[in-house]
Design a protein around this motif. Structure first.
Motif, PDB file in Angstrom:
ATOM      1  N   ILE A 116     -15.569  -8.521  21.113  1.00 31.45           N
ATOM      2  CA  ILE A 116     -14.985  -8.642  22.466  1.00 31.45           C
ATOM      3  C   ILE A 116     -13.605  -9.367  22.187  1.00 31.45           C
ATOM      4  CG2 ILE A 116     -15.919 -10.530  23.166  1.00 31.45           C
ATOM      5  CD1 ILE A 116     -16.653  -8.493  25.689  1.00 31.45           C
ATOM      6  N   ASP A 117     -13.540  -9.989  21.489  1.00 34.56           N
ATOM      7  CA  ASP A 117     -12.004 -10.957  21.515  1.00 34.56           C
ATOM      8  C   ASP A 117     -10.929 -10.585  20.834  1.00 34.56           C
ATOM      9  OD1 ASP A 117     -13.492 -13.057  22.854  1.00 34.56           O
ATOM     10  OD2 ASP A 117     -13.966 -13.935  20.978  1.00 34.56           O
ATOM     11  N   ARG A 118     -11.213  -9.155  20.293  1.00 37.53           N
ATOM     12  CA  ARG A 118      -9.918  -8.498  19.504  1.00 37.53           C
ATOM     13  C   ARG A 118      -9.245  -7.781  20.588  1.00 37.53           C
ATOM     14  NH1 ARG A 118     -13.572  -6.725  14.990  1.00 37.53           N
ATOM     15  NH2 ARG A 118     -14.956  -8.493  14.919  1.00 37.53           N
ATOM     16  N   PRO A 119      -7.804  -7.490  19.951  1.00 36.42           N
ATOM     17  CA  PRO A 119      -6.857  -6.826  20.741  1.00 36.42           C
ATOM     18  C   PRO A 119      -7.610  -5.317  20.810  1.00 36.42           C
ATOM     19  CG  PRO A 119      -5.882  -7.752  18.974  1.00 36.42           C
ATOM     20  CD  PRO A 119      -7.251  -8.011  18.782  1.00 36.42           C
ATOM     21  N   LYS A 120      -7.086  -4.829  21.956  1.00 30.24           N
ATOM     22  CA  LYS A 120      -7.705  -3.269  22.312  1.00 30.24           C
ATOM     23  C   LYS A 120      -7.119  -2.501  21.389  1.00 30.24           C
ATOM     24  CE  LYS A 120      -9.008  -4.125  27.174  1.00 30.24           C
ATOM     25  NZ  LYS A 120      -8.639  -3.577  28.670  1.00 30.24           N
ATOM     26  N   VAL A 121      -7.726  -1.355  20.789  1.00 25.05           N
ATOM     27  CA  VAL A 121      -7.015  -0.346  20.006  1.00 25.05           C
ATOM     28  C   VAL A 121      -6.975   0.719  20.746  1.00 25.05           C
ATOM     29  CG1 VAL A 121      -7.622   1.007  18.013  1.00 25.05           C
ATOM     30  CG2 VAL A 121      -8.645  -1.419  17.899  1.00 25.05           C
ATOM     31  N   ALA A 122      -5.792   1.304  20.670  1.00 25.81           N
ATOM     32  CA  ALA A 122      -5.259   2.689  21.184  1.00 25.81           C
ATOM     33  C   ALA A 122      -5.258   3.393  20.018  1.00 25.81           C
ATOM     34  CB  ALA A 122      -4.013   2.536  21.814  1.00 25.81           C
ATOM     35  N   TRP A 123      -5.928   4.851  20.117  1.00 19.76           N
ATOM     36  CA  TRP A 123      -5.933   5.793  19.572  1.00 19.76           C
ATOM     37  C   TRP A 123      -4.997   6.751  19.794  1.00 19.76           C
ATOM     38  CZ3 TRP A 123      -7.934   3.948  15.543  1.00 19.76           C
ATOM     39  CH2 TRP A 123      -9.220   3.541  15.285  1.00 19.76           C
ATOM     40  N   PRO A 124      -4.506   7.610  18.840  1.00 19.05           N
ATOM     41  CA  PRO A 124      -3.412   8.721  19.372  1.00 19.05           C
ATOM     42  C   PRO A 124      -3.780   9.584  20.478  1.00 19.05           C
ATOM     43  CG  PRO A 124      -4.467   9.249  17.111  1.00 19.05           C
ATOM     44  CD  PRO A 124      -4.839   8.070  17.549  1.00 19.05           C
ATOM     45  N   SER A 125      -2.790   9.918  21.227  1.00 21.24           N
ATOM     46  CA  SER A 125      -2.847  10.897  22.458  1.00 21.24           C
ATOM     47  C   SER A 125      -3.869  10.220  23.362  1.00 21.24           C
ATOM     48  CB  SER A 125      -3.264  12.258  21.876  1.00 21.24           C
ATOM     49  OG  SER A 125      -2.581  12.690  21.104  1.00 21.24           O
ATOM     50  N   GLY A 126      -4.066   9.145  23.662  1.00 19.18           N
ATOM     51  CA  GLY A 126      -5.111   8.471  24.594  1.00 19.18           C
ATOM     52  C   GLY A 126      -6.515   8.680  24.216  1.00 19.18           C
ATOM     53  N   LYS A 127      -6.811   9.059  23.101  1.00 18.53           N
ATOM     54  CA  LYS A 127      -8.314   9.216  22.746  1.00 18.53           C
ATOM     55  C   LYS A 127      -8.721   7.804  22.625  1.00 18.53           C
ATOM     56  CE  LYS A 127      -7.994  13.814  21.963  1.00 18.53           C
ATOM     57  NZ  LYS A 127      -8.667  14.756  22.931  1.00 18.53           N
ATOM     58  N   LYS A 128     -10.191   7.916  22.925  1.00 16.74           N
ATOM     59  CA  LYS A 128     -11.082   6.882  23.077  1.00 16.74           C
ATOM     60  C   LYS A 128     -12.099   6.452  21.921  1.00 16.74           C
ATOM     61  CE  LYS A 128      -9.725   5.285  27.096  1.00 16.74           C
ATOM     62  NZ  LYS A 128      -9.049   4.198  27.429  1.00 16.74           N
ATOM     63  N   LEU A 129     -12.353   7.665  21.365  1.00 10.96           N
ATOM     64  CA  LEU A 129     -13.501   7.561  20.488  1.00 10.96           C
ATOM     65  C   LEU A 129     -13.212   8.186  19.074  1.00 10.96           C
ATOM     66  CD1 LEU A 129     -16.149   6.381  19.553  1.00 10.96           C
ATOM     67  CD2 LEU A 129     -17.125   8.243  20.668  1.00 10.96           C
ATOM     68  N   ALA A 130     -12.784   7.841  17.962  1.00  7.15           N
ATOM     69  CA  ALA A 130     -12.731   8.247  16.698  1.00  7.15           C
ATOM     70  C   ALA A 130     -14.120   8.617  16.097  1.00  7.15           C
ATOM     71  CB  ALA A 130     -11.933   7.407  15.816  1.00  7.15           C
ATOM     72  N   LEU A 131     -14.276  10.172  15.766  1.00  9.79           N
ATOM     73  CA  LEU A 131     -15.283  10.581  15.129  1.00  9.79           C
ATOM     74  C   LEU A 131     -14.880  10.363  13.578  1.00  9.79           C
ATOM     75  CD1 LEU A 131     -18.139  11.850  14.849  1.00  9.79           C
ATOM     76  CD2 LEU A 131     -16.919  13.978  15.203  1.00  9.79           C
ATOM     77  N   TRP A 132     -15.669   9.651  12.909  1.00 11.50           N
ATOM     78  CA  TRP A 132     -15.460   9.711  11.178  1.00 11.50           C
ATOM     79  C   TRP A 132     -16.785  10.091  10.867  1.00 11.50           C
ATOM     80  CZ3 TRP A 132     -16.066   4.650   8.083  1.00 11.50           C
ATOM     81  CH2 TRP A 132     -15.709   4.757   6.422  1.00 11.50           C
ATOM     82  N   VAL A 133     -16.731  11.466  10.374  1.00 10.22           N
ATOM     83  CA  VAL A 133     -17.675  12.125   9.667  1.00 10.22           C
ATOM     84  C   VAL A 133     -17.488  11.783   8.001  1.00 10.22           C
ATOM     85  CG1 VAL A 133     -19.255  14.091   8.830  1.00 10.22           C
ATOM     86  CG2 VAL A 133     -18.364  13.796  11.355  1.00 10.22           C
ATOM     87  N   ASN A 134     -18.485  11.192   7.331  1.00  5.08           N
ATOM     88  CA  ASN A 134     -18.361  10.904   5.958  1.00  5.08           C
ATOM     89  C   ASN A 134     -19.494  11.426   5.269  1.00  5.08           C
ATOM     90  OD1 ASN A 134     -17.412   9.811   3.452  1.00  5.08           O
ATOM     91  ND2 ASN A 134     -19.318   8.748   3.280  1.00  5.08           N
ATOM     92  N   VAL A 135     -19.232  12.523   4.131  1.00  4.04           N
ATOM     93  CA  VAL A 135     -20.246  12.987   3.366  1.00  4.04           C
ATOM     94  C   VAL A 135     -20.382  12.264   2.254  1.00  4.04           C
ATOM     95  CG1 VAL A 135     -20.822  15.332   2.407  1.00  4.04           C
ATOM     96  CG2 VAL A 135     -19.637  15.226   4.701  1.00  4.04           C
TER      97      VAL A 135
END
Lengths: 334, 309
Positions: free
Chosen positions: A28-47
């Motif tokens: 909670i103490d870290r800087p807020k992260v901004a993803w590209p194009s205003g997205k909020k949640l990165a979906l990382w699928v790893n196989v």
């Protein structure tokens, strides 16, 4: 009856962690992260693409999903092979249908054995991560450093040569490490690894050879953890991922970008009765407007960019989770 | 072990019927408390001859790091939820957290949460310690908590639930009031201590414990939410006859994972939506019971005591 007095001594009882690998830092103490194009949640699928040799030694322990019957354990050997022949092709279709950009963590022995599969992946151009040599070539506490150095060098060398990619990421077989693994990865120019599950965002991990990034790849949300380890139903798998997605999206509203990481195995979710459940999950997650699918290296690169911007903007906290302290090196370092 | 006993005789057999009626403050019929375990597991602890801290040689990356997740990521999530439902946590604390992560202690102090002792580290077991060594460990944990929070801990939950025959005696002698180590009842009960001081057991449910539910019983997250509600329904119903206690013991590395918070939140919403529920801490329950019902309980227990054949 009594124990040696060292049992009541606490040489590492002090501020922060009880090792020098990373600094204590609450998310909670870290800087807020901004993803590209205003997205909020990165979906990382790893196989995870894995090879379990039928002459498994199982030393010093059986890997999860490993062979458990006397030699030759054709039952489990072929069930795992199924993933690499059949299940993976169901995955690829699902990824294309839902525009998923996955990463593939591959055992190097597998690409030697199945060059056709590697060609298919190369053709797609998705990110390739090294998943060690094979599932019976484990990294473990007390392992001889020369043996492990050879193993890491060989695994990366084979994969880099045959894939034609830099291969910057690493996941240990069974996510098990020795006390030297992080040093040896940095020595071999690995930029991030995914074995530690103590965070939901990337952070800096120190080694005697320089820093490496720990990427958050949830174990609790792995298909085999939920289905095989916990014996939960396929429907519950869907519920759990969708609930996690909802929660992280809500949290990102006031705490900045988050990552939903799905580590999946084609020998598990690639079965005919389960592939529909993966599709259901992908349909739900990708239908959220604030979700963005990307492989690990791309997520990491946006993460770094976002952090350097918040640093320039005068945020008092350093990038990577308040990591502004002098690096101490743990006693496990060579 | 040859000297082991059939029963440690910590309490009398006391049937769950026709007991003196308990009414909680404000006429409440159920005392509800949440006990977040805030623990520190060492990466490379000394090897206890009776129990291995980690299944694999150090570094036990997954085991160690998921517990660290609880402190780095999970704590804030659970605290936010408890704030939302106006529940003050009763923290089962590895005292070394005071040294390692004082920020967490500070935030909980600001909320007037209770801290009780859960040993020094959750990787330092009671097994094999001499009585004096165990006393030293208990004293260290209690004094550390008092030094950092201003209050001597009233309650005890043995580190990693590792006990000796004298754990509760020693804790009482050091100044403790209640234990969470016994799972024999749904109401507070007197516990027999060798120094004869008043000392009670406050129900701390293993069945509702998220780690037992998720890791041992492997319950699906939404099902966990359902069993919490079922547990509440029955205790709430019975509490009309005589006040009951419901506890949810939690761990920030279990309950606060993104796929599990929903079930917990729904359960809290459900429980706090009822009237006649006393939102309490462990110490408040123990003190209220001792003040109002300890003596009558002893009389009732004695009246029902029978000779062991």
């Amino acid at each position: 009856m009594s124990l040696n007095k060292k049992f009541l001594e606490y040489p590492r009882r002090g501020y922060g962690m009880d090792h020098g690998r990373y600094e204590w830092s609450m998310l909670i103490d870290r800087p807020k992260v901004a993803w590209p194009s205003g997205k909020k949640l990165a979906l990382w699928v790893n196989v995870c693409l894995q090879f379990f040799p039928v002459n498994q030694k199982g030393k010093p322990f059986l890997p999860s999903g490993g062979l458990s019957m006397p030699y030759p354990d054709l039952r489990h050997f072929t069930l795992r092979e199924y993933g690499n022949r059949v299940g993976i092709y169901r995955f690829l279709k699902a990824f294309d249908k839902y525009s998923i950009r996955p990463s593939f963590a591959i055992n190097s022995r597998l690409v030697q054995r199945y060059p056709y599969l590697l060609d298919v992946l190369k053709e797609r151009g998705d990110e390739i991560i090294c998943h060690g040599f094979h599932m019976d070539a484990l990294h473990y506490g007390g392992q001889d450093i020369h043996e492990e150095r050879d193993l890491i060098k060989r695994s990366l060398g084979i994969l880099r040569e045959l894939s034609g990619q830099d291969v910057n990421g690493w996941i240990s077989p069974d996510r098990s490490e020795s006390e030297n693994t992080p040093e040896l990865l940095v020595e071999n120019e690995v930029k991030y690894f995914c074995d530690w599950v103590n965070d939901d965002m990337p952070y800096l991990f120190s080694t005697a050879n320089g820093d490496i990034v720990a990427m958050p790849l949830s174990q609790e949300l792995e298909d085999k953890f939920i289905l095989m380890n916990n014996h939960h139903s396929e429907d519950s798998y869907v519920d759990q991922i969708c609930d996690a997605c909802d929660f992280l999206l809500a949290e990102s509203e006031d705490q900045g970008g988050r990552i939903l990481s799905l580590n999946i195995h084609p020998w598990m979710l690639g079965q005919p009765h389960r592939i529909g459940k993966l599709e259901q999950v992908l349909e739900y997650v990708t239908s959220q407007p604030a979700v963005w699918s990307a492989p690990a290296n791309e997520i990491l690169s946006y993460f770094k960019e976002s952090n350097s911007q918040s640093h320039e903007l005068g945020d008092s906290k350093e990038s990577y989770g308040g990591y502004a302290y002098p690096i101490k090196v743990g006693k496990g370092s060579p | 072990m040859d000297t082991a006993h059939e029963d440690l005789n910590l309490y009398e057999y006391w049937p769950y019927h026709q007991r003196p009626k308990i009414v909680w403050p404000g006429g409440a019929r159920l005392a509800f408390w949440v006990a977040p375990n805030i623990e520190f597991y060492e990466i490379d602890p000394p090897m206890n001859p009776f129990r291995k801290p980690w299944p694999r040689p150090s570094p036990a990356v997954s085991g160690y790091s998921i517990r660290d997740y609880g402190n780095r990521v999970g704590h804030m999530r659970q605290m936010k939820l408890l704030d939302k439902y106006k529940i003050r946590g009763s923290i089962s604390l590895s005292a070394a957290i005071c040294d390692h992560h004082p920020e967490i202690i500070q935030m909980c102090c600001e909320r007037d949460w209770e801290f009780f002792s859960h040993g020094v580290y959750n990787t330092r077991y009671t097994y094999g310690l001499s009585e004096e060594q165990e006393r030293e460990m208990i004293r260290d944990a209690c004094n550390t908590i008092e030094e950092h929070t201003g209050k001597f801990p009233a309650g005890y939950l043995a580190p990693a639930l590792s006990h000796s025959e004298h754990t509760l005696d020693l804790f009482s002698e050091e100044g403790g009031l209640y234990t969470c180590d016994l799972f024999h009842d749904d109401q507070p009960t007197p516990v027999r201590i060798r120094n004869g001081k008043k000392f009670v057991s406050v129900p701390y449910s293993l069945e509702m414990n998220d780690t037992i539910a998720y890791v041992v019983n492997k319950i699906e997250p939404r099902q966990y939410g359902k069993i919490i509600q079922a547990n509440f329904d029955r205790l709430y119903q019975e509490g009309e006859e005589s006040g009951t206690v419901m506890c949810i013991p939690t761990h920030n590395y279990q309950i606060s994972c993104p796929h599990r918070l929903r079930a917990f939140e729904e359960a809290l919403e459900y429980i706090t939506g009822h009237s006649g529920v006393w939102l309490a801490t462990g110490k408040e329950i123990a003190e209220y019971f001792i003040e109002n019902y300890y003596e009558s309980s002893i009389v009732d227990i004695d009246s029902k005591a029978r000779e062991v054949i």
